[in-house]
Design a protein around this motif. Structure first.
Motif, short mmCIF file in Angstrom:
data_model
loop_
_atom_site.label_atom_id
_atom_site.label_comp_id
_atom_site.label_asym_id
_atom_site.label_seq_id
_atom_site.Cartn_x
_atom_site.Cartn_y
_atom_site.Cartn_z
N PHE A 10 -48.77 -10.15 -22.76
CA PHE A 10 -48.27 -9.29 -21.69
C PHE A 10 -47.33 -10.02 -20.74
O PHE A 10 -46.54 -9.40 -20.04
N HIS A 11 -47.42 -11.35 -20.71
CA HIS A 11 -46.51 -12.13 -19.87
C HIS A 11 -45.10 -12.13 -20.45
O HIS A 11 -44.12 -12.13 -19.70
N ASP A 12 -45.00 -12.13 -21.77
CA ASP A 12 -43.70 -12.30 -22.42
C ASP A 12 -43.16 -11.04 -23.08
O ASP A 12 -42.16 -11.10 -23.80
N TRP B 104 -47.26 -14.12 -13.45
CA TRP B 104 -47.23 -12.67 -13.70
C TRP B 104 -47.40 -11.91 -12.40
O TRP B 104 -46.73 -10.90 -12.17
N LEU B 105 -48.29 -12.39 -11.53
CA LEU B 105 -48.56 -11.70 -10.26
C LEU B 105 -47.29 -11.58 -9.42
O LEU B 105 -47.03 -10.54 -8.81
N VAL B 106 -46.48 -12.65 -9.41
CA VAL B 106 -45.26 -12.62 -8.59
C VAL B 106 -44.05 -12.13 -9.39
O VAL B 106 -42.93 -12.12 -8.87
N GLY B 107 -44.26 -11.74 -10.64
CA GLY B 107 -43.19 -11.15 -11.43
C GLY B 107 -42.15 -12.12 -11.93
O GLY B 107 -41.01 -11.73 -12.19
N LEU B 108 -42.52 -13.39 -12.11
CA LEU B 108 -41.56 -14.39 -12.56
C LEU B 108 -41.74 -14.67 -14.05
O LEU B 108 -42.84 -14.97 -14.50
N TRP C 69 -45.68 -5.17 -16.83
CA TRP C 69 -44.58 -4.43 -16.22
C TRP C 69 -43.91 -5.17 -15.07
O TRP C 69 -42.73 -4.94 -14.79
N ARG C 70 -44.63 -6.05 -14.39
CA ARG C 70 -44.02 -6.78 -13.28
C ARG C 70 -42.85 -7.64 -13.76
O ARG C 70 -41.78 -7.68 -13.13
N ILE C 71 -43.06 -8.34 -14.87
CA ILE C 71 -42.00 -9.22 -15.37
C ILE C 71 -40.92 -8.41 -16.06
O ILE C 71 -39.73 -8.77 -16.02
N ILE C 72 -41.28 -7.30 -16.68
CA ILE C 72 -40.27 -6.42 -17.28
C ILE C 72 -39.33 -5.92 -16.20
O ILE C 72 -38.10 -5.85 -16.41
N VAL D 101 -55.73 -9.01 -6.38
CA VAL D 101 -54.52 -9.05 -5.55
C VAL D 101 -53.43 -8.17 -6.15
O VAL D 101 -52.70 -7.47 -5.44
N SER D 102 -53.33 -8.17 -7.47
CA SER D 102 -52.29 -7.36 -8.13
C SER D 102 -52.51 -5.87 -7.92
O SER D 102 -51.57 -5.08 -7.95
N ARG D 103 -53.76 -5.45 -7.69
CA ARG D 103 -54.05 -4.02 -7.50
C ARG D 103 -53.57 -3.50 -6.15
O ARG D 103 -53.51 -2.30 -5.95
N ARG D 104 -53.24 -4.40 -5.24
CA ARG D 104 -52.75 -3.94 -3.93
C ARG D 104 -51.39 -3.27 -4.08
O ARG D 104 -51.09 -2.30 -3.38
N LYS D 105 -50.57 -3.80 -4.96
CA LYS D 105 -49.27 -3.19 -5.24
C LYS D 105 -49.10 -3.11 -6.75
O LYS D 105 -48.38 -3.91 -7.36
N PRO D 106 -49.76 -2.16 -7.38
CA PRO D 106 -49.70 -2.07 -8.85
C PRO D 106 -48.31 -1.69 -9.34
O PRO D 106 -47.57 -0.97 -8.66
N VAL D 107 -47.95 -2.20 -10.49
CA VAL D 107 -46.67 -1.88 -11.13
C VAL D 107 -46.98 -1.35 -12.52
O VAL D 107 -47.63 -2.03 -13.32
N GLY D 108 -46.55 -0.12 -12.80
CA GLY D 108 -46.80 0.49 -14.10
C GLY D 108 -45.51 0.79 -14.84
O GLY D 108 -44.42 0.45 -14.38
N HIS D 109 -45.65 1.44 -15.98
CA HIS D 109 -44.46 1.71 -16.80
C HIS D 109 -43.49 2.66 -16.10
O HIS D 109 -42.29 2.62 -16.36
N GLY D 110 -43.99 3.49 -15.17
CA GLY D 110 -43.09 4.37 -14.44
C GLY D 110 -42.20 3.65 -13.45
O GLY D 110 -41.19 4.19 -12.99
N ASP D 111 -42.55 2.39 -13.11
CA ASP D 111 -41.77 1.63 -12.15
C ASP D 111 -40.65 0.83 -12.80
O ASP D 111 -39.85 0.20 -12.09
#
Length: 423
Positions: A24-26, A97-101, A241-244, A356-366
């Motif tokens: 999921f990271h890559d 992954w948490l910071v989207g890098l 999805w964060r890294i995507i 921590v990631s659930r505070r600002k979740p990122v899904g496929h719609g984002d």
């Protein structure tokens, strides 16, 4: 013997967890540009990538052999070292992954392995020549080569299609490139499974060697290949999805021709390196290709603030994962209670990052473009705002209000004073 068997089972499960995080990271490596240009819908893209990751895991074992018998000396290596290395790699993967890098899962694994091995047996346990030739040099060369290839491919693509002026022709051309993107994205996914799934195969094989189950230099058993391929495929399907989002639109804005050029260039570099046994980072290859494609189009831009954060993460990956791996190994050397403490810290750290990631979740719609059949909103506008390409026919017919001024009418002509002339 029971302790060794239990420890081996823990290491194998932990390696598969790392493989899952790697997936999921890559995922962004293969599918971020395909999603951002609207070539595929997000869920469809990750499902396709997951299947091809699984297929790719069966294509080669060269990278697995590099890891299991190249980077670290197997003689006298303790199974606990493998466990400590995986802890460092997993925590770094989750943090980035948490910071989207889009950092390198491969280098996280290598860093954790080197740090744990040095803590266990000193620097002599690391094969420095192999690390330099098959890890560090590819890490520097891969993004540069992929980036240059994507830049040249993008410029060539636009030069070939430079005679397309009609709006209907442009739409048809974009549709063709989107089809090409789907094919090239599949190639990247295949390459990702071929290269990255093998890393976990190599780690599990190394653990089996240290536990006396396999002899040194042995190839990964079939069940190891199946498990590693399945784990990375499941992780890929989960999304990441964060890294995507970062790779698809945070680094640069891409049109379908650029996406096609970037993915084809990255896949070529990854597959060639896998064949040669170079365990390079697919993340760095794909990121370099995306930046090259962004610079290859006239008016294209790269968001260097995002790129700089990504470069810093790349530089920190090896030493950060190495320090965590060394610390984990220091605890496992204390005996059974140390292994239990490290396992508890891994679970606690992973759980904390997830919360921590659930505070600002990122899904496929984002991460999906605003119109599934069109390019993402803002691609053309932002590119023109940076460096204006030659105007289209439609733009030429629309006056720019910022350039309007009043000039006196030529002598002998009559002009309505309420309607100033414009230039």
């Amino acid at each position: 013997m029971e302790h060794i068997t239990l420890l081996l089972a823990i290491v194998i499960v932990t390696a598969l967890v790392f493989d899952f995080t790697n997936g999921f990271h890559d995922t962004a490596n293969a599918m971020a540009t395909t999603i951002s240009t609207g070539a595929l819908r997000p869920k469809t893209a990750v499902a396709m990538s997951a299947v091809l990751n699984l297929v790719g895991a069966f294509l080669s074992v060269e990278v697995a052999k590099t890891i299991s018998g190249g980077i670290i000396n197997e003689d006298g290596l303790r199974t606990e070292v493998i466990f400590a290395a995986l802890v460092g790699a997993i925590l770094w993967n989750l943090l980035t992954w948490l910071v989207g890098l889009p950092s390198s899962s491969s280098h996280a694994l290598f860093g954790g392995l080197i740090g744990a091995a040095v803590m266990s047996a000193g620097w002599s346990s690391v094969n420095g020549g192999t690390v330099v030739t098959k890890v560090l040099l590819p890490a520097v060369a891969a993004p540069v080569v992929a980036g240059l290839a994507a830049l040249l491919a993008t410029r060539l693509t636009y030069r070939i299609g430079g005679k397309v002026r009609n709006g209907a022709q442009e739409k048809a051309t974009a549709k063709g490139y989107r089809a090409g993107q789907i094919a090239s994205a599949g190639l990247v996914s295949l390459a990702h499974g071929t290269n990255d799934a093998q890393k976990t195969m190599g780690i599990i094989t190394l653990a089996l060697v240290t536990g006396g189950v396999l002899h040194p230099g042995a190839n990964p058993p079939v069940w190891v290949i199946v498990c590693a391929g399945t784990a990375i495929a499941l992780g890929t399907y989960l999304g990441g999805w964060r890294i995507i989002r970062t790779m698809g639109s945070g680094l640069t804005d891409l049109k379908p021709p650029q996406g096609f050029a970037a993915q084809t260039s990255a896949a070529t570099v990854i597959l060639a390196s896998s064949h040669l046994g170079f365990s390079l980072s697919t993340t760095q290859s794909c990121s370099g290709a995306v930046m090259g494609a962004g610079l290859g189009r006239q008016g294209g831009v790269v968001r260097w603030s995002t790129a700089t954060r990504m470069f810093v993460a790349w530089g920190l990956t090896l030493p950060a994962a190495g320090l965590v791996g060394a610390g984990a190994e220091l605890l496992t050397k204390q005996g059974t209670w140390g292994v239990v403490v490290v396992a508890a810290l891994l679970v606690a750290g992973s759980g904390a990052i997830w919360l921590v990631s659930r505070r600002k979740p990122v899904g496929h719609g984002d991460v999906a473009p605003s119109d599934g059949d069109a390019e993402p909103a803002g691609v053309v506008t932002q590119a023109i705002a940076a460096v204006s390409p030659p105007p289209t026919a439609a733009a030429a017919q629309t006056p720019d209000l910022n350039l309007m001024t009043t000039i006196p009418a030529p002598a002998g002509t009559t002009q309505d004073p309420a309607r100033p002339a414009t230039v």
